[in-house]
Design an enzyme around this catalytic site. Structure first.
Site, PDB file in Angstrom:
ATOM      1  N   TRP A 183       0.860  -1.184   0.000  1.00  0.00           N
ATOM      2  CA  TRP A 183       0.000   0.000   0.000  1.00  0.00           C
ATOM      3  C   TRP A 183       0.896   1.233   0.000  1.00  0.00           C
ATOM      4  CZ3 TRP A 183      -0.162   3.936   3.722  1.00  0.00           C
ATOM      5  CH2 TRP A 183      -1.111   4.948   3.455  1.00  0.00           C
ATOM      6  N   GLU A 224      -3.265  -3.144  -2.130  1.00  0.00           N
ATOM      7  CA  GLU A 224      -4.362  -2.501  -1.392  1.00  0.00           C
ATOM      8  C   GLU A 224      -4.683  -1.128  -1.969  1.00  0.00           C
ATOM      9  OE1 GLU A 224      -5.317  -1.193   3.265  1.00  0.00           O
ATOM     10  OE2 GLU A 224      -3.344  -1.964   2.697  1.00  0.00           O
ATOM     11  N   LYS A 226      -6.967   2.648  -1.906  1.00  0.00           N
ATOM     12  CA  LYS A 226      -7.493   3.625  -0.955  1.00  0.00           C
ATOM     13  C   LYS A 226      -8.161   4.737  -1.732  1.00  0.00           C
ATOM     14  CE  LYS A 226      -6.357   6.069   3.296  1.00  0.00           C
ATOM     15  NZ  LYS A 226      -5.351   6.228   4.366  1.00  0.00           N
ATOM     16  N   ASP A 257      -9.441  -3.113   2.283  1.00  0.00           N
ATOM     17  CA  ASP A 257      -9.554  -2.559   3.635  1.00  0.00           C
ATOM     18  C   ASP A 257     -10.894  -1.849   3.691  1.00  0.00           C
ATOM     19  OD1 ASP A 257      -9.472  -0.404   5.640  1.00  0.00           O
ATOM     20  OD2 ASP A 257      -7.383  -0.955   5.929  1.00  0.00           O
ATOM     21  N   HIS A 260     -11.243   1.924   3.214  1.00  0.00           N
ATOM     22  CA  HIS A 260     -10.609   2.559   2.067  1.00  0.00           C
ATOM     23  C   HIS A 260     -11.552   2.793   0.897  1.00  0.00           C
ATOM     24  CE1 HIS A 260      -6.114   1.674   3.134  1.00  0.00           C
ATOM     25  NE2 HIS A 260      -6.786   2.230   4.126  1.00  0.00           N
ATOM     26  N   HIS A 284      -8.248  -6.325   5.171  1.00  0.00           N
ATOM     27  CA  HIS A 284      -7.897  -5.634   6.395  1.00  0.00           C
ATOM     28  C   HIS A 284      -9.218  -5.153   6.988  1.00  0.00           C
ATOM     29  CE1 HIS A 284      -3.370  -4.492   5.791  1.00  0.00           C
ATOM     30  NE2 HIS A 284      -3.569  -5.779   6.018  1.00  0.00           N
ATOM     31  N   ASP A 292     -11.358   6.797   6.777  1.00  0.00           N
ATOM     32  CA  ASP A 292     -10.460   5.699   7.151  1.00  0.00           C
ATOM     33  C   ASP A 292      -9.801   5.996   8.491  1.00  0.00           C
ATOM     34  OD1 ASP A 292      -8.910   3.372   6.957  1.00  0.00           O
ATOM     35  OD2 ASP A 292      -7.266   4.458   6.006  1.00  0.00           O
ATOM     36  N   ASP A 294      -9.747   4.054  11.224  1.00  0.00           N
ATOM     37  CA  ASP A 294      -9.142   2.886  11.868  1.00  0.00           C
ATOM     38  C   ASP A 294      -9.498   2.762  13.348  1.00  0.00           C
ATOM     39  OD1 ASP A 294      -7.753   1.628   9.685  1.00  0.00           O
ATOM     40  OD2 ASP A 294      -6.389   3.331   9.682  1.00  0.00           O
ATOM     41  N   ASP A 324      -6.656  -4.058  11.083  1.00  0.00           N
ATOM     42  CA  ASP A 324      -5.865  -2.843  10.903  1.00  0.00           C
ATOM     43  C   ASP A 324      -6.569  -1.680  11.581  1.00  0.00           C
ATOM     44  OD1 ASP A 324      -4.252  -0.782  10.129  1.00  0.00           O
ATOM     45  OD2 ASP A 324      -4.603  -0.974   7.981  1.00  0.00           O
TER      46      ASP A 324
END
Length: 416
Positions: A183, A224, A226, A257, A260, A284, A292, A294, A324
């Site tokens: 990523w 990955e 985003k 993810d 993302h 993820h 994003d 997290d 993640d």
């Protein structure tokens, strides 16, 4: 009633709808969830002491952050004691461990710089997943694999190649495949004049990284995407369309993810489509609140839906699951434990669903009964089965695990 008595009652209730709880437990025990090391130290790593970059931020200053490899390993150990099931350890390249007086830059890191992590993992029967670190570095202040500065771009290409070699070392030493995820944070804050050029350089950089020989049965390279991030609100080179097309064309795996994408997109809806075109995929799992961000993974609708898509599509052996998130505003071990237990709890929830029966209702057009059954399943005694599973795995039942976190905070974290 005891945990076992509660389980026996729940077992009979699930049996009445055709669900074998013993089999669900046996299956869950063997699903490896990859635990990300970077929750424990706020994504700082050990190869630099500068600020985070690449659109990555941690918020909060809860006491007890791990500052050394030894502290981080101890904190991971404490978490592993509280989480049932099979686990892997997910490392970033920035967590290289150098001998005293030694240092080398990211483009020349070697397996020897991760020897202590391998020893740690082997002692605990953990596989290791890996991530090149394309952020928090002087050469990542603007762009990495898309850079127009050829020296900088080649630096990061060498870094990616070095990480493939390290990933194969992990796989060979642990006896478990290594998922190596690429990523990059390359993007622009405002409207770009050229989207094609950076993506063409990104494509060429990936081609060069993947040109080195490696064993594709041991190392699964993933890519990955985003949609945007801090400082790259208008454009990212590694968009979903770019990464999915590149992965499909070049025989590597897409990694999704669930933070993302645009706020109204959900990864759970994408899993079935991806499985139709890829033998394996990677995830993820995180919790985006407004973007994003997290946050710690909860037992929420999207986490449950992701788990259901994996289970009901018979894709347990085709989906690599990693977490993640990083929250510095709360006890970091509690954050790890909540997230890891919730991912497994979501998988348990999916395994306890009468999936074939529900599919049959949909196929026959019986949508009224389908809705009814899906809603009734929400109040079936999942908790009784989960408690029994935890007891069988030798980890605390229900909120009892938090007592151990509080004791560890008092005895260890508060002294840092």
């Amino acid at each position: 009633m005891t945990v076992k008595e509660n389980y026996q009652a729940a077992k009979e209730q699930y049996k009445a709808i055709g669900v074998d709880t013993d089999q669900a437990i046996r299956t869950l025990k063997n699903i490896r969830v990859s635990m990300h090391c970077w929750q424990g130290d706020d994504v700082m790593g050990f190869d630099q002491d500068g600020p985070l970059s690449g659109g990555i931020q941690t918020t909060g200053n809860y006491p007890g952050r791990a500052r050394t490899p030894e502290e981080l390993m101890a904190d991971i150990d404490q978490t592993l004691k509280l989480v049932p099931g099979s686990k892997k350890l997910n490392l970033h390249a920035s967590y290289a461990i150098f001998d005293e007086g030694e240092f080398c830059d990211r483009d020349v890191i070697e397996p020897k710089h991760f020897k202590k992590w391998v020893e740690y993992a082997k002692e605990r029967n953990l596989g290791i997943d890996f991530n090149p670190t394309f952020f928090s570095h002087p050469k990542a202040e603007q762009f990495t694999l898309t850079s127009t500065d050829e020296d900088i771009r080649q630096f990061w290409i060498r870094h990616g190649q070095a990480c493939i070699r390290i990933s194969q070392y992990f796989a060979e030493e642990t006896g478990q495949p290594c998922v190596m995820n690429i990523w990059i944070p390359d993007g622009l804050k405002d409207v770009p004049a050229d989207r094609m050029g950076p993506r063409a350089r990104f494509k060429d950089s990936l081609d060069q990284i993947l040109s080195i020989p490696y064993d594709t049965t041991k190392v699964y390279v993933t890519l990955e995407s985003k949609v945007f991030g801090i400082g790259m609100e208008s454009y990212t080179a590694g968009s979903a369309e770019f990464t999915m097309n590149y992965a499909a064309k070049n025989g590597i795996l897409p990694l999704m993810d669930n933070g993302h994408y645009h706020p109204t997109e959900v990864v759970s809806d994408k899993i079935s489509s991806m499985l139709l075109f890829h033998d394996k995929i990677a995830l993820h799992v995180t919790r985006p609140v407004r973007w994003d961000s997290d946050h710690v993974v909860l037992f929420d609708d999207e986490t449950k839906e992701i788990a259901k898509e994996i289970v009901r599509n018979n894709a347990i052996d085709r989906v690599f699951i990693g977490l993640d998130f990083f929250d510095a505003s709360i006890n970091r071990i509690a954050a790890w434990t909540v997230g890891m237990r919730n991912m497994q709890k979501a998988l348990m929830y999916a395994l306890l669903s009468p999936n074939e029966h529900l599919k049959g209702l949909q196929d026959s057009g019986n949508m009224t009964e389908l809705m009814m059954q899906q809603e009734e399943m929400k109040t079936y005694p999942l908790g009784a089965v989960w408690d029994y599973y935890c007891e069988q795995e030798g980890v605390p039942v229900r909120e009892d695990w938090f007592n151990e976190v509080q004791k560890y905070e008092k005895d260890v974290l508060s002294r840092r």
